[in-house]
Write a protein that holds these residues in place. Structure first.
Motif, short mmCIF file in Angstrom:
data_model
loop_
_atom_site.label_atom_id
_atom_site.label_comp_id
_atom_site.label_asym_id
_atom_site.label_seq_id
_atom_site.Cartn_x
_atom_site.Cartn_y
_atom_site.Cartn_z
N VAL A 58 50.03 132.85 68.65
CA VAL A 58 50.84 133.12 67.45
C VAL A 58 51.35 131.84 66.82
CG1 VAL A 58 53.01 134.13 66.64
CG2 VAL A 58 51.49 135.45 68.12
N SER A 59 51.71 130.85 67.70
CA SER A 59 52.24 129.59 67.18
C SER A 59 51.20 128.83 66.37
CB SER A 59 52.76 128.71 68.33
OG SER A 59 51.67 128.27 69.14
N PHE A 60 49.91 129.02 66.72
CA PHE A 60 48.85 128.33 65.98
C PHE A 60 48.50 129.03 64.67
CE2 PHE A 60 47.96 126.21 70.03
CZ PHE A 60 47.72 124.92 69.58
N ILE A 61 48.62 130.38 64.66
CA ILE A 61 48.21 131.11 63.45
C ILE A 61 49.38 131.40 62.51
CG2 ILE A 61 46.31 132.20 64.68
CD1 ILE A 61 47.94 134.78 64.74
N LYS A 62 50.61 131.06 62.88
CA LYS A 62 51.77 131.31 62.02
C LYS A 62 51.61 130.52 60.73
CE LYS A 62 56.78 130.95 61.87
NZ LYS A 62 58.00 130.51 62.54
N PRO A 63 51.83 131.19 59.57
CA PRO A 63 51.66 130.49 58.29
C PRO A 63 52.69 129.41 58.10
CG PRO A 63 52.69 132.63 57.97
CD PRO A 63 52.27 132.58 59.41
N LYS A 64 52.38 128.53 57.17
CA LYS A 64 53.29 127.45 56.86
C LYS A 64 54.60 128.00 56.34
CE LYS A 64 49.59 124.24 55.61
NZ LYS A 64 49.03 123.41 54.54
N SER A 65 55.65 127.27 56.45
CA SER A 65 56.96 127.70 55.99
C SER A 65 56.99 127.76 54.48
CB SER A 65 58.05 126.73 56.49
OG SER A 65 57.88 125.48 55.89
N ASP A 66 57.95 128.56 53.95
CA ASP A 66 58.10 128.68 52.51
C ASP A 66 58.35 127.33 51.87
OD1 ASP A 66 57.68 131.34 52.67
OD2 ASP A 66 59.81 131.90 52.68
N ALA A 67 59.02 126.46 52.60
CA ALA A 67 59.34 125.14 52.04
C ALA A 67 58.07 124.36 51.75
CB ALA A 67 60.23 124.38 53.01
N SER A 68 57.05 124.49 52.64
CA SER A 68 55.82 123.73 52.43
C SER A 68 54.95 124.40 51.36
CB SER A 68 55.04 123.60 53.74
OG SER A 68 54.69 124.89 54.22
N GLN A 69 55.18 125.73 51.15
CA GLN A 69 54.40 126.43 50.13
C GLN A 69 54.85 126.10 48.73
OE1 GLN A 69 54.83 130.56 51.27
NE2 GLN A 69 52.66 130.66 51.77
N GLY A 70 56.10 125.89 48.49
CA GLY A 70 56.65 125.74 47.15
C GLY A 70 57.11 127.08 46.62
N VAL A 71 57.67 127.08 45.42
CA VAL A 71 58.21 128.30 44.82
C VAL A 71 57.05 129.24 44.42
CG1 VAL A 71 59.59 129.23 42.92
CG2 VAL A 71 60.21 127.05 43.98
N LEU A 72 57.22 130.52 44.75
CA LEU A 72 56.21 131.50 44.38
C LEU A 72 56.35 131.82 42.90
CD1 LEU A 72 56.36 133.96 47.42
CD2 LEU A 72 54.57 132.30 46.91
#
Length: 368
Positions: free
Chosen positions: A28-42
């Motif tokens: 799970v730790s490997f497949i967990k998506p990047k945090s919202d902070a790294s994604q930027g504003v939706l």
């Protein structure tokens, strides 16, 4: 005595379960998506388009003849015959129904006898008065009686009162007259007309335009007319008259509407009076302009400046000030407010829809 092998088996099962949980956590730790902070504003995205744009106002109303008349009878006699039917074309003055004039004739004959007697009396009184053998008061009394009887007789126009005629040329669209029915003279609000005549060669719509839109309406503007009876076909019209005064939309409402007349060119279509139609009035139109969805425009409440946010290929934002042109139902015309914006504001460029106050130049975003 307890079996030691059984206890070993239980411990082994427990270790296996714990080991499995650890493995799952690692995966799970490997497949967990990047945090919202790294994604930027939706954000939601649209595109800048190039094309034609029009501004219209659509209103529903009933199609009517350009001229119409509700026909009543001034005489309340029984109807002897009805000479027309719905759909008949009539001329001005044409007889629509004939009334039973027997009572009218009797009244006329009585009035004629009274007139003749009053005239003889007047003629005799005049001669005697001129000879000095009759007083002035007696002479004036005879003259007044004669004038009254003459006026009464002149009111008995048998031909006019015994026939119901059309006041205009047109088509008979309603026949409420029936043989044996009283003509029900007068045109009070509680009585229905004997006939309705309309000029169906020229159709029109009388629409009510909101006080908030009337400033956009001008005489001569074109309109597109659609109706269920026309199917996929439409006909054209033109605004021919705008009332100089408004009226309340509803009895208890505060909004005012202004009556507007649209003349219809029905051509060879099967459009008829009495049906509901929609008139789409063309207010303005532009060709070959850049457009964006209306909700892509951001207006700064402090400065009033309007802008859009361009999304670059690497998903970062550039705020581009724009000038707003013609606004349609869903899209609006825009142009760059300066030269630097012109290079970015091109057909196909991605833009943010419904931009929020948190967006800024250079901000990273994730397009939903």
């Amino acid at each position: 005595m307890k079996n030691p092998l059984k206890n070993v088996s239980k411990k082994k099962k427990t270790l296996i379960i714990i080991g499995g949980i650890v493995v799952i956590c690692i995966i799970v730790s490997f497949i967990k998506p990047k945090s919202d902070a790294s994604q930027g504003v939706l954000v939601s995205a649209g595109t800048v388009s190039r094309g034609n744009l029009s501004q219209t106002i659509s209103i529903k109303s009933t199609v009517e003849g350009s001229d119409s008349a509700n026909v009543f009878s001034a005489a309340n006699y029984r109807i002897n015959s009805v000479t027309v039917k719905e759909g008949d074309v009539v001329q001005e003055g044409q007889i629509l129904a004939r009334l039973d004039a027997d009572d009218l004739t009797d009244e006329y004959n009585k009035a004629k006898i009274s007139y003749d007697e009053a005239k003889r009396n007047y003629d005799n009184s005049k001669t005697l008065y001129e000879e000095g053998a009759l007083s002035q008061s007696d002479y004036l009394e005879a003259k007044a009686a004669y004038d009254t009887s003459a006026l009464t007789l002149s009111s008995f126009n048998i031909t006019e009162n015994a026939n119901v005629t059309s006041p205009i040329a047109g088509t008979v669209t309603r026949v409420n007259a029936t043989v044996g029915k009283l003509a029900n003279g007068g045109s009070g609000s509680s009585s229905e007309p004997l006939f309705v005549i309309e000029n169906l060669d020229n159709l029109q719509m009388k629409v009510k335009v909101s006080e908030y839109d009337i400033g956009k309406i001008k005489v001569g503007q074109s309109a597109t007319i659609t109706a269920e009876v026309l199917g996929d076909v439409s006909v054209t019209g033109v605004v021919s008259h705008i009332s100089p005064t408004g009226e309340a939309r509803d009895a208890g409402g505060s909004e005012m509407v202004i009556p507007v007349v649209i003349d219809i060119d029905k051509g060879e279509s099967n459009l008829i009076a009495g049906v509901t139609a929609k008139a789409t009035i063309l207010i303005d139109e532009v060709a070959d302009v850049l457009t964006v969805p209306i909700d892509a425009v951001f207006e700064d409440p402090s400065t009033g400046e309007t802008s859009v946010f361009i999304i670059s290929e690497n998903d970062t934002l550039t705020k581009v000030p724009v000038n707003i042109g013609l606004e349609g139902d869903f899209d609006t015309e825009i142009s760059a407010a300066d030269e630097s914006g012109s290079a970015l504001l091109t057909e196909g460029a991605r833009i943010v829809l419904a931009p929020s106050y948190e967006l800024a130049d250079g901000m990273a975003v994730t397009v939903m």
